[in-house]
Design an enzyme around this catalytic site. Structure first.
Site: not given
Ligand code: GDP
Ligand code: MN
Length: 336
Positions: A174, A231-233
């Site tokens: 995450y 925002f997430e990767i």
């Protein structure tokens, strides 16, 4: 749901310009944007920035999702921005509606009260369905990694190193850029529900987890810190796995997505903090990013210069009083 069936008729051919770097090996990853037709301008602006600062050198695909069919105009304007593959998906109704175990009378009373108390989105059913969808959907099965993008966000720095590959090669699950405090009125009973889940399923709690980031008293109470999920990767296998699946089902049955206004940000953040090892969570210092009024700008000068960042370091939200980044830092320091 098979986004491939939602290809626009006028999608661009899959040919790539010759001056690109498509010969780099790519991760099995995609950008994901949940948007409305009315978000057209903001969608274009976000994708343009991503392409210019990162993706024109890499060519990761995009999946755009909507609870209503995208218009031809929307697909045409957005497809024109990139040679990357782009898919336009319609979210099935059952992923975007109040489950039948929700008592509508109780839910509408809660909405009325939250609206009267001026809680942001307090009266909105659509916002609640959006949060539940972002928390619980299992679409995009063909991809492992995703980067969540919203309309009207800004990317301030060149991103020369592939964040997906970084995650893959460093055993990260995450990734975030901004961390903030949740509005108390939206999550009154979230932590008690989490505590119940922990009691029922101690086997899912990771050793070396990040409980110290979200609780100041070893789990007694929630300090409201969460990663800002616009925002997430992240690795979708985590959301698809047994721990998170059981966790989401537990929260969904509780009804707090509708009786309160639980956001996908605290839900994802609490799960990541409890079910992952802390070092599987990554802060992307080099990704200058803005959503609404808050921006992360890289503070180390070498990173800021290398990225040719167009943001002011002094304006960075990282150490604002409303930021949870100081707590993240001290949590990381406390682990030694
Ligand atoms: P905020 O970031 O919490 O203030 O909420 P936003 O209004 O930015 O919504 C979060 C994300 O969900 C954005 O990507 C929006 O485009 C999307 N979104 C919000 N509501 C809806 C909706 O009713 N339908 C669709 N298709 N997308 C939505
Ligand atoms: Mn937003």
């Amino acid at each position: 749901f098979n986004p491939a069936h939602n290809e626009p008729d006028d999608s661009p051919p899959a040919v790539f310009p010759s001056n690109n770097a498509y010969n780099q090996s790519l991760a099995n990853a995609t950008f994901v944007m949940l948007v409305r037709n009315s978000d057209l301008d903001g969608t274009i602006s976000s994708i343009r920035a991503l392409e210019d600062r990162f993706n024109s050198k890499f060519g990761y695909p995009y999946v755009l999702l909507n609870d209503e069919p995208f218009t031809t105009e929307f697909k045409r304007r957005v497809s024109a921005l990139t040679f990357s593959k782009m898919k336009f998906g319609l979210i099935p109704k059952e992923h975007w509606s109040q489950p039948d175990w929700i008592n509508e009378e109780k839910a509408s009373e809660a909405r009325k009260q939250m609206q009267a108390a001026n809680v942001k989105y307090g009266g909105s059913v659509a916002y609640r369905s959006m949060c539940r969808f972002n928390s619980g959907h299992k679409l995009l099965q063909q991809y492992k990694w995703y980067w969540r993008v919203e309309p009207n966000v800004k990317f301030y720095c060149n991103i020369d190193n592939d964040p997906f590959k970084y995650m893959e090669e460093n055993n990260k699950v995450y990734g975030f850029t901004i961390a903030v405090y949740e509005i108390p009125a939206t999550i009154r009973s979230l932590w008690p529900a989490v505590t119940d889940f922990i009691k029922e399923h101690p086997e899912y709690i990771a050793d070396d987890n990040a409980m110290g980031f979200i609780s100041d008293n070893n789990g007694l109470t929630y300090n409201r810190c969460h990663f800002w999920s616009n925002f997430e990767i992240a690795d979708m296998d985590f959301w698809r796995g047994p721990a998170y699946s059981a966790f989401f089902d537990h929260l969904d049955l509780h009804g707090g997505f509708y009786y309160e206004r639980w956001g996908d940000a605290p839900v994802h953040s609490i799960a990541a903090s409890l079910f992952l090892k802390a070092d599987q969570i990554h802060f992307f210092q080099e990704i200058g990013y803005q959503h609404d009024d808050w921006a992360h700008c890289p503070l180390p000068n070498d990173i800021w210069e290398k990225g040719q960042c167009a943001c002011s370091q002094r304006g960075s939200f990282d150490y604002d009083v409303s930021s949870c980044k100081p707590r993240w830092d001290s949590f990381i320091r406390s682990r030694g």
